[in-house]
Design a protein around this motif. Structure first.
Motif, PDB file in Angstrom:
ATOM      1  N   VAL A 114       0.812  -1.212   0.000  1.00 45.82           N
ATOM      2  CA  VAL A 114       0.000   0.000   0.000  1.00 45.82           C
ATOM      3  C   VAL A 114       0.848   1.266   0.000  1.00 45.82           C
ATOM      4  CG1 VAL A 114      -0.188   0.166   2.523  1.00 45.82           C
ATOM      5  CG2 VAL A 114      -2.035   1.037   1.079  1.00 45.82           C
ATOM      6  N   ASP A 115       2.096   1.191   0.460  1.00 38.12           N
ATOM      7  CA  ASP A 115       2.975   2.365   0.461  1.00 38.12           C
ATOM      8  C   ASP A 115       3.292   2.851  -0.943  1.00 38.12           C
ATOM      9  OD1 ASP A 115       2.976   2.107   3.168  1.00 38.12           O
ATOM     10  OD2 ASP A 115       5.131   2.237   3.422  1.00 38.12           O
ATOM     11  N   PHE A 116       3.056   2.014  -1.934  1.00 36.33           N
ATOM     12  CA  PHE A 116       3.343   2.400  -3.319  1.00 36.33           C
ATOM     13  C   PHE A 116       2.055   2.434  -4.145  1.00 36.33           C
ATOM     14  CE2 PHE A 116       6.861  -0.098  -1.530  1.00 36.33           C
ATOM     15  CZ  PHE A 116       7.787   0.920  -1.395  1.00 36.33           C
ATOM     16  N   SER A 117       0.973   2.850  -3.485  1.00 34.59           N
ATOM     17  CA  SER A 117      -0.337   2.839  -4.140  1.00 34.59           C
ATOM     18  C   SER A 117      -0.443   3.835  -5.284  1.00 34.59           C
ATOM     19  CB  SER A 117      -1.445   3.099  -3.111  1.00 34.59           C
ATOM     20  OG  SER A 117      -1.227   4.323  -2.437  1.00 34.59           O
ATOM     21  N   VAL A 118       0.439   4.853  -5.321  1.00 36.20           N
ATOM     22  CA  VAL A 118       0.406   5.779  -6.453  1.00 36.20           C
ATOM     23  C   VAL A 118       0.709   5.034  -7.753  1.00 36.20           C
ATOM     24  CG1 VAL A 118       2.843   6.469  -6.299  1.00 36.20           C
ATOM     25  CG2 VAL A 118       1.173   8.035  -7.290  1.00 36.20           C
ATOM     26  N   GLU A 119       1.529   3.982  -7.675  1.00 34.06           N
ATOM     27  CA  GLU A 119       1.834   3.183  -8.861  1.00 34.06           C
ATOM     28  C   GLU A 119       0.572   2.477  -9.366  1.00 34.06           C
ATOM     29  OE1 GLU A 119       4.624   3.086 -10.463  1.00 34.06           O
ATOM     30  OE2 GLU A 119       5.957   4.116  -9.070  1.00 34.06           O
ATOM     31  N   ILE A 120      -0.271   2.053  -8.436  1.00 36.32           N
ATOM     32  CA  ILE A 120      -1.522   1.411  -8.835  1.00 36.32           C
ATOM     33  C   ILE A 120      -2.456   2.425  -9.476  1.00 36.32           C
ATOM     34  CG2 ILE A 120      -3.558   0.199  -7.964  1.00 36.32           C
ATOM     35  CD1 ILE A 120      -1.737  -0.934  -5.753  1.00 36.32           C
ATOM     36  N   SER A 121      -2.537   3.629  -8.878  1.00 34.10           N
ATOM     37  CA  SER A 121      -3.434   4.671  -9.397  1.00 34.10           C
ATOM     38  C   SER A 121      -3.096   5.022 -10.836  1.00 34.10           C
ATOM     39  CB  SER A 121      -3.340   5.929  -8.522  1.00 34.10           C
ATOM     40  OG  SER A 121      -3.749   5.657  -7.208  1.00 34.10           O
ATOM     41  N   ARG A 122      -1.802   5.203 -11.130  1.00 36.64           N
ATOM     42  CA  ARG A 122      -1.467   5.615 -12.488  1.00 36.64           C
ATOM     43  C   ARG A 122      -1.519   4.450 -13.472  1.00 36.64           C
ATOM     44  NH1 ARG A 122       4.307   8.245 -11.321  1.00 36.64           N
ATOM     45  NH2 ARG A 122       5.380   6.644 -10.149  1.00 36.64           N
ATOM     46  N   SER A 123      -1.382   3.227 -12.986  1.00 36.33           N
ATOM     47  CA  SER A 123      -1.551   2.082 -13.880  1.00 36.33           C
ATOM     48  C   SER A 123      -3.014   1.912 -14.264  1.00 36.33           C
ATOM     49  CB  SER A 123      -1.024   0.806 -13.209  1.00 36.33           C
ATOM     50  OG  SER A 123       0.354   0.908 -12.932  1.00 36.33           O
ATOM     51  N   VAL A 124      -3.898   2.035 -13.270  1.00 39.13           N
ATOM     52  CA  VAL A 124      -5.332   1.915 -13.507  1.00 39.13           C
ATOM     53  C   VAL A 124      -5.796   2.909 -14.569  1.00 39.13           C
ATOM     54  CG1 VAL A 124      -7.575   2.386 -12.441  1.00 39.13           C
ATOM     55  CG2 VAL A 124      -5.936   0.910 -11.283  1.00 39.13           C
ATOM     56  N   ALA A 125      -5.161   4.088 -14.600  1.00 35.77           N
ATOM     57  CA  ALA A 125      -5.592   5.152 -15.512  1.00 35.77           C
ATOM     58  C   ALA A 125      -5.423   4.785 -16.981  1.00 35.77           C
ATOM     59  CB  ALA A 125      -4.818   6.435 -15.213  1.00 35.77           C
ATOM     60  N   VAL A 126      -4.575   3.816 -17.294  1.00 35.16           N
ATOM     61  CA  VAL A 126      -4.286   3.544 -18.707  1.00 35.16           C
ATOM     62  C   VAL A 126      -4.577   2.108 -19.119  1.00 35.16           C
ATOM     63  CG1 VAL A 126      -2.535   5.343 -18.802  1.00 35.16           C
ATOM     64  CG2 VAL A 126      -1.847   3.030 -18.192  1.00 35.16           C
ATOM     65  N   LEU A 127      -5.152   1.315 -18.230  1.00 36.59           N
ATOM     66  CA  LEU A 127      -5.383  -0.092 -18.530  1.00 36.59           C
ATOM     67  C   LEU A 127      -6.782  -0.333 -19.084  1.00 36.59           C
ATOM     68  CD1 LEU A 127      -3.751  -1.711 -15.369  1.00 36.59           C
ATOM     69  CD2 LEU A 127      -2.808  -1.625 -17.687  1.00 36.59           C
ATOM     70  N   ASP A 128      -6.900  -1.392 -19.884  1.00 37.84           N
ATOM     71  CA  ASP A 128      -8.203  -1.837 -20.382  1.00 37.84           C
ATOM     72  C   ASP A 128      -8.695  -3.072 -19.637  1.00 37.84           C
ATOM     73  OD1 ASP A 128      -8.070   0.163 -22.343  1.00 37.84           O
ATOM     74  OD2 ASP A 128      -6.981  -1.161 -23.708  1.00 37.84           O
ATOM     75  N   GLY A 129      -7.793  -3.847 -19.056  1.00 34.19           N
ATOM     76  CA  GLY A 129      -8.151  -5.075 -18.354  1.00 34.19           C
ATOM     77  C   GLY A 129      -7.128  -5.384 -17.283  1.00 34.19           C
ATOM     78  N   ALA A 130      -7.421  -6.409 -16.474  1.00 34.51           N
ATOM     79  CA  ALA A 130      -6.539  -6.737 -15.361  1.00 34.51           C
ATOM     80  C   ALA A 130      -6.563  -8.225 -15.066  1.00 34.51           C
ATOM     81  CB  ALA A 130      -6.945  -5.958 -14.111  1.00 34.51           C
ATOM     82  N   VAL A 131      -5.480  -8.694 -14.441  1.00 30.15           N
ATOM     83  CA  VAL A 131      -5.407 -10.035 -13.874  1.00 30.15           C
ATOM     84  C   VAL A 131      -5.237  -9.863 -12.368  1.00 30.15           C
ATOM     85  CG1 VAL A 131      -4.142 -12.207 -13.762  1.00 30.15           C
ATOM     86  CG2 VAL A 131      -4.361 -11.010 -15.950  1.00 30.15           C
ATOM     87  N   LEU A 132      -6.163 -10.406 -11.595  1.00 26.27           N
ATOM     88  CA  LEU A 132      -6.089 -10.317 -10.137  1.00 26.27           C
ATOM     89  C   LEU A 132      -5.594 -11.659  -9.606  1.00 26.27           C
ATOM     90  CD1 LEU A 132      -6.702  -8.588  -7.593  1.00 26.27           C
ATOM     91  CD2 LEU A 132      -8.936  -9.701  -7.532  1.00 26.27           C
TER      92      LEU A 132
END
Length: 834
Positions: A114-132
């Motif tokens: 969670v300390d690097f959640s900014v990386e998640i925020s900016r990745s989400v902004a440009v993705l079309d799909g995800a693997v969880l």
């Protein structure tokens, strides 16, 4: 390799679109493109899975290992030492079907911490799909829920809906239960946690649907048996593909140490076949709940054709009604190929998602969305597609990440990662970069475009990034995270910008001091670079550092999202930038807010006048300060405050005096951002806003004010309106707020401190020790539960951040080194020891 699902995927072809031949050639790749992120809790196996993707797609000859620090995507020294992902990393590779039509996958490996959640925020902004990815033993963990919630809040674009103006959808997702080679793993139990703990925006469950049945080599008989419906002790060796007809048994056979397992595909028969039929019917029953065509087959007790099941899974996934789930043991290199098939088969291409939301100050490119008209048989022209749609030819791209790589791009080595939503991005063309406030004064010329290969970058073929692609750009000197990129001089993109990238607020601060005077400039330059890379970092110098109460003498305050975040930044200062720096003890970042019902000012003009260098300046403002509250979906927020940005509202009288050219109504909260953007063209309005924002940096008790709405009721100067009055207006706004705060009573404001949600995973023998220690830290326990009926317990509770600084050391001593924890910021609460 297993690629049968991909071969059955109905492919869109450019001939389905009525476009010019020139544009046709630049969009023909779109149906075969996937922009995908991989998300998970820390240590669930994301990076190992990514390495195996590269292995089976022949990008690397042998997958790297997280433990040995040889992975492609984790290339920072700190990542390789700690065995965790710190920076999101991009990698591109192809995955082909029997028809030899490769699908290109742009994959982003994101951090789980969670300390690097900014990386998640900016990745989400440009993705079309995800693997969880979830652990086969632990199932959904604390930070699994965190990244899932981030995926539910699509930042830039959304998926296709019946109405274009409908709320943006979350990112479509394929699930993967990993680490099925671990003792105690349970595929179906992990799937169950996906449905129990993960909720979509409309509060419905994630609807995780297993599309495979695991196969286990039984320890007692050494035979391969079905891992359904009850788990079987033994080695995970393969799966049954429940989608294919007839169903197939896929087994990965060990070929020796260091070699890729052999892939054996055979028919399903006997007892395994009976269990597979049961699992398949369960899959169809779950699909029937979200797909009418499947429901008809289910009610008529007929088996839907394979093509219908694939179509249903794809549509349900893209429309966020279901999450297909597959099985894997990435460390043993098993289950990799079907995951790639699922990415290609079920996740959307850029053509399947809604065009990004565009903000505009020009009427002809207004961001207001309208209802989609009923389908017509008339051909769509290129101009009929909105700006940002991949079939629109005007360039619109988002700079979602900035890094500095020595030897790249000249100067400080700035490399900009960008997603091209529409048009083409070419090297040596003149670009205009627009920031989140709408300023477009940055004009740049990229010197080269690079293909994304994790820590390695290669020149992009032809020096062109086409619509839908993700690329790296070198040669840009001013572009920052969240900037919108358009072609300079293109009238279609005049005055437009995308939503940008949100950055969480810092909660922890340390004081930095250079050990020698020669290191001070080096430290400041290094921090400037790191803040460009990471928008969640905050640096304060000068008076702010001296008045911090964190020790005397000169210094710099560095604020981040947690202990690990700040620790990694300090480590980079020393290693990468050779800064000899002294790091102080961490302290929480306190905030101040007005109490509920408090209203300051709003009664009369507050006059400001001074004589500076023989010149008299004068201005007066009447403004009102009050509390605003941010909305929260949390069920238990009593006594807690969700931080919201301060807002500035201008009444019609104030706007009239300032000669602002927009509607003379009191500005609603939803329009504040737009009106502040319009105000930047007006020097007096800009000065007014600047003065207000500056004054709100320090509340009556010495901390930054938050959740404040400042309503400007009236502005006045003796000399009337004019650009030469801007300085006086700025000073008057600042002075008025300082006076209101100074004259307020002690009960008008409260100091807030960060509150964390702490999740501790511990053996039964130590849960008593952990609970006792937690209560002494001022924590409130909300839940204690067991993990998959094992000997492990999970404790969840809320606790002030200051109480758990250095908690990892204490937890090790309490649990003989076996306990692990995750702490996530949840809100701010009143600080009791002021």
């Amino acid at each position: 390799m297993l690629r049968a699902l991909l071969s059955r995927l109905p492919r869109l072809h450019p001939r389905h679109f009525h476009l010019s031949k020139t544009h046709l050639s630049t969009t023909s790749h779109l149906p075969f493109l996937r922009n995908v992120g991989i998300f998970a809790h820390v240590d669930a196996g994301k990076t190992t899975l990514t390495e195996n993707f590269l292995d089976v797609s022949d990008v690397v000859s042998n997958p790297g290992m997280v433990d040995s620090g040889t992975t492609v995507t984790d290339f920072l020294p700190a990542e390789r030492e700690r065995g965790i992902t710190i920076q999101s990393a991009c990698i591109s590779f192809g995955w082909g079907g029997p028809d030899k039509s490769d699908t290109k996958i742009n994959l982003i490996d994101t951090p789980g911490h969670v300390d690097f959640s900014v990386e998640i925020s900016r990745s989400v902004a440009v993705l079309d799909g995800a693997v969880l990815v979830v652990d086969g033993v632990e199932g959904v963990q604390a930070q699994t829920e965190t990244v899932w919630n981030a995926m539910q809040r699509m930042g830039v674009a959304g998926n296709l809906r019946e109405e274009v103006d409908a709320p943006l959808n979350p990112i479509p997702c394929v699930g993967c239960v990993n680490k099925l080679d671990r003792v105690g793993s349970n595929f179906y139990s992990a799937v169950s946690t996906l449905n129990k703990k993960l909720k979509r925006q409309n509060t419905t469950a994630a609807n995780a649907i297993p599309i495979q049945m695991p196969l286990i080599k039984c320890e007692l008989t050494n035979e391969v048996v079905a891992g359904y419906p009850e788990p079987v002790e033994g080695e995970f060796v393969g799966v049954v593909d429940l989608v294919s007809d007839p169903m197939r048994m896929i087994v990965w056979e060990d070929q020796g140490k260091g070699k890729r397992p052999g892939l054996k595909v055979g028919e399903v028969e006997g007892f395994i076949g009976e269990r597979a039929e049961e699992a398949r019917m369960e899959m169809i029953e779950m699909l029937a709940e979200v797909d009418e065509e499947i429901e008809e087959h289910y009610l008529e007790e007929t088996v839907p054709p394979q093509s219908t099941i694939i179509k249903s899974l794809r549509n349900s996934t893209i429309n966020n009604k279901a999450m297909p789930v597959v099985a894997a043991a990435a460390l043993k290199r098993k289950g990799i190929e079907p995951i790639l098939d699922s990415i290609c088969s079920f996740l959307p291409s850029p053509l399947d998602v809604q065009s990004p939301s565009v903000h505009s100050s020009s009427p002809e490119t207004s961001s207001k969305r309208v209802k989609k008209k009923k389908s017509s048989k008339k051909s769509k022209k290129e101009s009929d597609y909105p700006l940002g749609h991949p079939l629109n030819s005007s360039l619109l791209a988002l700079a979602f990440k900035v890094v500095h790589v020595k030897g790249r791009g000249g100067g400080d080595g700035r490399v900009v990662f960008a997603r091209v939503f529409s048009g083409e991005l070419e090297s040596r063309t003149t670009l205009k970069a627009i920031n989140a406030e709408g300023s477009d004064d940055k004009v740049e010329r990229p010197s080269a475009l690079l293909e994304l290969k994790g820590g390695k970058m290669t020149m992009l073929e032809d020096g062109v990034a086409r619509c839908g692609e993700v690329c790296a750009i070198v040669g840009l000197k001013k572009v920052e995270t969240g900037d919108t990129l358009v072609l300079s001089g293109d009238p279609a993109t005049r005055g437009v910008r995308l939503n940008g990238v949100s950055a969480p607020k810092p909660v922890l601060t340390v004081k930095l001091e250079a050990r020698g005077s020669e290191d001070e400039k080096k430290l400041e330059d290094a921090l400037r670079i790191l803040c460009v890379e990471d928008p969640s970092l905050k640096v304060e110098t000068g008076d702010a550092a001296d008045e911090s109460g964190m020790g005397g003498g000169s210094g710099i305050l560095l604020s981040g999202l947690g202990e690990l975040h700040v620790e990694v930044v300090c480590d980079r200062l020393i290693r990468e930038f050779n800064c000899d720096v002294k790091v102080g003890e961490p302290a929480v970042a306190l905030k101040e807010a007005l109490t509920v019902g408090t209203v300051l000012g709003g009664e009369e003009l507050i006059n400001f006048e001074r004589e500076i260098a023989g010149n008299r300046i004068q201005a007066a403002v009447n403004l009102r300060l009050e509390l605003i509250s941010a909305d929260s979906d949390s069920d238990n927020m009593e006594g807690q405050t969700i931080l919201a940005d301060n807002s500035i509202v201008l009444t019609d009288e104030a706007k009239s005096w300032l000669q602002l050219d927009f509607d003379s109504e009191i500005i609603d909260e939803g329009d504040e951002e737009e009106d502040e953007h319009n105000a930047v063209e007006n020097k007096c309005a800009t000065a007014l806003i600047s003065g207000i924002k500056g004054a709100l940096q320090r509340g009556p008790k010495g901390n930054e004010l938050t959740n404040v709405r400042c309503t400007v009721l009236e502005v006045s100067t003796e000399n009337g309106y004019g650009d030469d009055q801007a300085g006086a207006i700025r000073a008057a706004a600042n002075f008025a707020i300082q006076k209101l705060l100074k004259n307020s009573s002690s009960s008008d404001a409260v100091v807030l401190e960060p509150q964390m949600t702490l999740t501790v995973n511990v053996h039964n023998d130590y849960i008593g020790n952990v609970l006792s220690d937690f209560t002494t830290r001022g924590g409130v326990i909300s839940e204690v539960y067991s993990v998959n009926d094992s000997e492990k317990q999970v404790m969840v509770g809320k606790v002030p951040l200051k109480s758990i600084l250095g908690y990892s050391t204490k937890l090790r001593s309490l649990t003989a080194g076996s306990g692990v924890f995750a702490a996530e910021y949840c809100a701010h609460s009143e600080h009791r020891n002021v």
